[in-house]
Design a protein around this motif. Structure first.
Motif, short mmCIF file in Angstrom:
data_model
loop_
_atom_site.label_atom_id
_atom_site.label_comp_id
_atom_site.label_asym_id
_atom_site.label_seq_id
_atom_site.Cartn_x
_atom_site.Cartn_y
_atom_site.Cartn_z
N ALA A 1 0.84 -1.20 0.00
CA ALA A 1 0.00 0.00 0.00
C ALA A 1 0.87 1.25 0.00
O ALA A 1 0.36 2.36 0.14
CB ALA A 1 -0.92 0.00 1.22
N LYS A 2 2.19 1.08 -0.15
CA LYS A 2 3.12 2.20 -0.17
C LYS A 2 3.29 2.72 -1.59
O LYS A 2 3.60 1.95 -2.50
CB LYS A 2 4.49 1.76 0.38
N ALA A 3 3.09 4.01 -1.74
CA ALA A 3 3.20 4.61 -3.08
C ALA A 3 4.59 4.42 -3.66
O ALA A 3 4.74 4.14 -4.86
CB ALA A 3 2.84 6.10 -3.00
N GLY A 4 5.63 4.58 -2.82
CA GLY A 4 6.99 4.48 -3.32
C GLY A 4 7.39 3.08 -3.75
O GLY A 4 8.37 2.91 -4.47
N ARG A 5 6.64 2.05 -3.30
CA ARG A 5 6.99 0.67 -3.63
C ARG A 5 6.10 0.08 -4.72
O ARG A 5 6.36 -1.03 -5.20
CB ARG A 5 6.89 -0.20 -2.38
N ALA A 6 5.04 0.78 -5.10
CA ALA A 6 4.10 0.24 -6.09
C ALA A 6 4.77 0.13 -7.45
O ALA A 6 5.36 1.10 -7.95
CB ALA A 6 2.87 1.13 -6.16
N ARG A 7 4.71 -1.07 -8.05
CA ARG A 7 5.32 -1.29 -9.36
C ARG A 7 4.35 -1.84 -10.39
O ARG A 7 4.56 -1.70 -11.60
CB ARG A 7 6.50 -2.27 -9.23
N ARG A 8 3.27 -2.46 -9.96
CA ARG A 8 2.29 -2.99 -10.92
C ARG A 8 0.91 -2.98 -10.29
O ARG A 8 0.77 -2.99 -9.07
CB ARG A 8 2.68 -4.40 -11.39
N VAL A 9 -0.10 -2.99 -11.21
CA VAL A 9 -1.50 -3.05 -10.79
C VAL A 9 -2.13 -4.26 -11.44
O VAL A 9 -2.08 -4.42 -12.67
CB VAL A 9 -2.26 -1.77 -11.18
N LEU A 10 -2.71 -5.11 -10.60
CA LEU A 10 -3.39 -6.31 -11.09
C LEU A 10 -4.89 -6.13 -10.95
O LEU A 10 -5.38 -5.75 -9.90
CB LEU A 10 -2.95 -7.55 -10.27
N VAL A 11 -5.60 -6.41 -12.05
CA VAL A 11 -7.06 -6.26 -12.05
C VAL A 11 -7.66 -7.59 -12.52
O VAL A 11 -7.22 -8.16 -13.53
CB VAL A 11 -7.51 -5.12 -12.98
N SER A 12 -8.65 -8.07 -11.80
CA SER A 12 -9.33 -9.31 -12.21
C SER A 12 -10.82 -9.16 -11.97
O SER A 12 -11.24 -8.45 -11.07
CB SER A 12 -8.76 -10.50 -11.42
N PHE A 13 -11.63 -9.87 -12.80
CA PHE A 13 -13.09 -9.79 -12.66
C PHE A 13 -13.70 -10.95 -13.41
O PHE A 13 -13.05 -11.63 -14.22
CB PHE A 13 -13.61 -8.45 -13.19
N ASP A 14 -14.97 -11.19 -13.14
CA ASP A 14 -15.72 -12.25 -13.80
C ASP A 14 -16.78 -11.65 -14.70
O ASP A 14 -17.39 -10.62 -14.36
CB ASP A 14 -16.41 -13.16 -12.76
N LEU A 15 -17.01 -12.32 -15.84
CA LEU A 15 -18.18 -12.05 -16.68
C LEU A 15 -19.03 -13.30 -16.67
O LEU A 15 -18.60 -14.36 -17.16
CB LEU A 15 -17.75 -11.69 -18.11
N MET A 16 -20.18 -13.24 -16.08
CA MET A 16 -21.02 -14.41 -15.88
C MET A 16 -22.37 -14.22 -16.57
O MET A 16 -22.95 -13.13 -16.54
CB MET A 16 -21.24 -14.66 -14.39
N GLU A 17 -22.84 -15.33 -17.21
CA GLU A 17 -24.15 -15.38 -17.85
C GLU A 17 -24.32 -14.23 -18.86
O GLU A 17 -25.32 -13.50 -18.86
CB GLU A 17 -25.26 -15.33 -16.79
N VAL A 18 -23.30 -14.08 -19.69
CA VAL A 18 -23.34 -13.03 -20.72
C VAL A 18 -24.29 -13.47 -21.85
O VAL A 18 -24.20 -14.60 -22.36
CB VAL A 18 -21.93 -12.77 -21.29
N LYS A 19 -25.19 -12.59 -22.18
CA LYS A 19 -26.14 -12.89 -23.25
C LYS A 19 -25.40 -13.05 -24.58
O LYS A 19 -24.35 -12.43 -24.80
CB LYS A 19 -27.18 -11.79 -23.36
N LYS A 20 -25.96 -13.82 -25.45
CA LYS A 20 -25.33 -14.08 -26.75
C LYS A 20 -25.13 -12.80 -27.54
O LYS A 20 -24.16 -12.66 -28.29
CB LYS A 20 -26.16 -15.09 -27.55
N GLN A 21 -26.03 -11.87 -27.38
CA GLN A 21 -25.91 -10.64 -28.15
C GLN A 21 -24.68 -9.83 -27.77
O GLN A 21 -24.23 -8.97 -28.52
CB GLN A 21 -27.17 -9.77 -27.94
N PHE A 22 -24.10 -10.11 -26.59
CA PHE A 22 -22.90 -9.39 -26.16
C PHE A 22 -21.63 -10.23 -26.31
O PHE A 22 -20.53 -9.75 -26.08
CB PHE A 22 -23.02 -8.96 -24.68
N GLN A 23 -21.80 -11.49 -26.66
CA GLN A 23 -20.65 -12.37 -26.82
C GLN A 23 -19.95 -12.08 -28.14
O GLN A 23 -20.47 -11.41 -29.02
CB GLN A 23 -21.09 -13.84 -26.76
N GLY A 24 -18.69 -12.61 -28.24
CA GLY A 24 -17.90 -12.41 -29.46
C GLY A 24 -16.66 -11.58 -29.15
O GLY A 24 -16.35 -11.22 -28.02
N LEU A 25 -15.92 -11.26 -30.19
CA LEU A 25 -14.68 -10.51 -30.06
C LEU A 25 -14.97 -9.05 -29.76
O LEU A 25 -15.62 -8.37 -30.54
CB LEU A 25 -13.85 -10.63 -31.34
N ARG A 26 -14.43 -8.59 -28.60
CA ARG A 26 -14.66 -7.19 -28.22
C ARG A 26 -13.36 -6.63 -27.60
O ARG A 26 -12.60 -7.36 -26.96
CB ARG A 26 -15.79 -7.06 -27.20
#
Length: 303
Positions: free
Chosen positions: A195-220
Motif C-alpha cells: 500500500a506504499k506509493a513508493g513501492r508500487a510497481r504494478r497493478v493487477l485487475v481481475s473480474f468475472d463475466l457471468m451469464e453473458v447474453k449471446k448478443q454481447f458475446q464475441g470478439l470485443r
C-alpha cells in the motif's frame, strides 16, 4: 641588862609577830575576797552551766523525739524503698522484655522499611516509565487524532469517489453485461502486495463475466483505465484514446491497456499493468470498459 635586851628582843619579836600576823591577816582577807569573787564567779558559771545543761537537756529530749520520729519514718521509708525496689525490679524486667520486643519489632520494622523503600524505588521507576509512556501516548494520541481527522477526510474522499463510481456504473453499465467479483491489487517489484506509493510497481485487475447474453458475446475490445481522485489518467508514454458507446451516448476515454477478447458466457479476465512511473500517495480509480459500456470499477489507496 640582859633582861632588858631580852624584853626588847621579845617586843621586837612581838612586833614582828604582829606585823607578820597583820600581813597574814591582810593576805587572808585579800585571799578571802579573791575566793569570794571567784566563788561568785563560779556560782555564776554554775548557774550558766545549769541553764546550758537544762537547754542541752531540752535539745537532747527534742533530738530524741526527732530521732524516734525519724526512726519511725526511716522504717516507713525503708518499707517504701523495699516496695520501690520490688516495683523497680518488676519494671526493669518489663522494660528488658519490652526492649527485646522493641528490638525484634525494630528489626522487623527496619526490614519492612527496607522493603517499602525498595518498593518506593520500583514505583518511582515505574512512575517515570509510565510518565514517559504517557508522554509517548500523548504524542501518539495527538498523531492518532491528526491521523483520524486525516482518515475521516480521506474516507469522505473515498466515499465520494466510490459514490461517483457507483453513479457512473449505473449510467454506463448494461444490466446483462457487467463484471462481478471486481478486484484490484497493487504489488511491489517482488510479487507481494503493498500500500506504499513508493513501492508500487504494478497493478493487477481481475473480474468475472457471468451469464453473458449471446448478443454481447464475441470478439470485443477491453480497455484498462486508471485515474487519480480528480479523474486525471496516470502517466503513460503510449496512452490509448478510445470511444465507448452506451445507450446511444459516445464517451471518450484514455486507456493504459487494450485487450481484444473473445467474450463467452462465463469467464474470468485479468489485466496486469506495469507502472511506468512511481505513483504519489492518494486515491486512485480503476475501470474496465468495452466498446458498449463500463464493465466494472473499483478504487484503491496508496500511502
Amino acid at each position: 641588862m640582859d633582861a632588858k635586851k631580852g624584853l626588847i628582843i621579845l617586843v621586837i619579836l612581838l612586833l614582828l609577830g604582829l606585823l607578820g600576823l597583820g600581813y597574814w591577816g591582810y593576805n587572808l582577807s585579800t585571799a578571802n575576797k579573791a575566793l569570794t569573787s571567784e566563788k561568785e564567779s563560779l556560782t555564776n558559771q554554775v548557774g550558766d552551766l545549769t541553764t546550758l545543761r537544762d537547754d542541752l537537756q531540752q535539745e537532747v529530749d527534742s533530738l530524741e523525739q526527732a530521732y524516734t520520729a525519724l526512726s519511725e519514718e526511716n522504717k516507713t521509708l525503708q518499707g517504701q524503698v523495699d516496695n520501690a525496689e520490688t516495683t523497680i525490679a518488676s519494671q526493669s524486667a518489663a522494660i528488658t522484655k519490652i526492649k527485646k520486643q522493641s528490638a525484634n519489632e525494630n528489626a522487623s520494622l527496619k526490614a519492612q522499611i527496607e522493603e517499602l523503600l525498595k518498593a518506593k524505588l520500583r514505583l518511582e521507576g515505574n512512575i517515570v516509565g509510565l510518565q514517559a509512556q504517557n508522554d509517548s501516548l500523548r504524542a501518539v494520541t495527538g498523531q492518532l487524532t491528526t491521523d483520524l481527522a486525516s482518515a475521516k477526510s480521506e474516507n469522505q474522499a473515498l466515499a465520494a469517489l466510490n459514490q461517483t463510481i457507483q453513479d457512473e456504473m449505473k449510467k454506463l453499465t448494461l444490466a446483462n453485461f457487467k463484471a462481478s467479483a471486481f478486484r484490484v491489487e497493487v504489488e511491489r517489484r517482488k510479487p507481494k502486495a503493498t500500500a506504499k506509493a513508493g513501492r508500487a510497481r504494478r497493478v493487477l485487475v481481475s473480474f468475472d463475466l457471468m451469464e453473458v447474453k449471446k448478443q454481447f458475446q464475441g470478439l470485443r475490445p477491453l480497455y484498462l483505465v486508471i485515474t487519480d481522485d480528480k479523474g486525471t489518467p496516470i502517466k503513460n508514454n503510449k496512452p490509448i484514446q478510445a470511444q465507448v458507446t452506451v445507450n446511444g451516448q459516445v464517451q471518450d476515454i484514455i486507456a493504459l491497456q487494450q485487450k481484444d477478447t473473445d467474450i463467452v458466457e462465463n469467464q474470468r479476465l485479468t489485466f496486469n499493468y506495469e507502472l511506468e512511473d512511481k505513483l504519489k500517495s492518494g486515491f486512485y480509480r480503476v475501470a474496465v470498459y468495452t466498446d458498449i459500456g463500463l464493465l466494472g470499477a473499483a478504487s484503491f489507496r496508496l500511502q
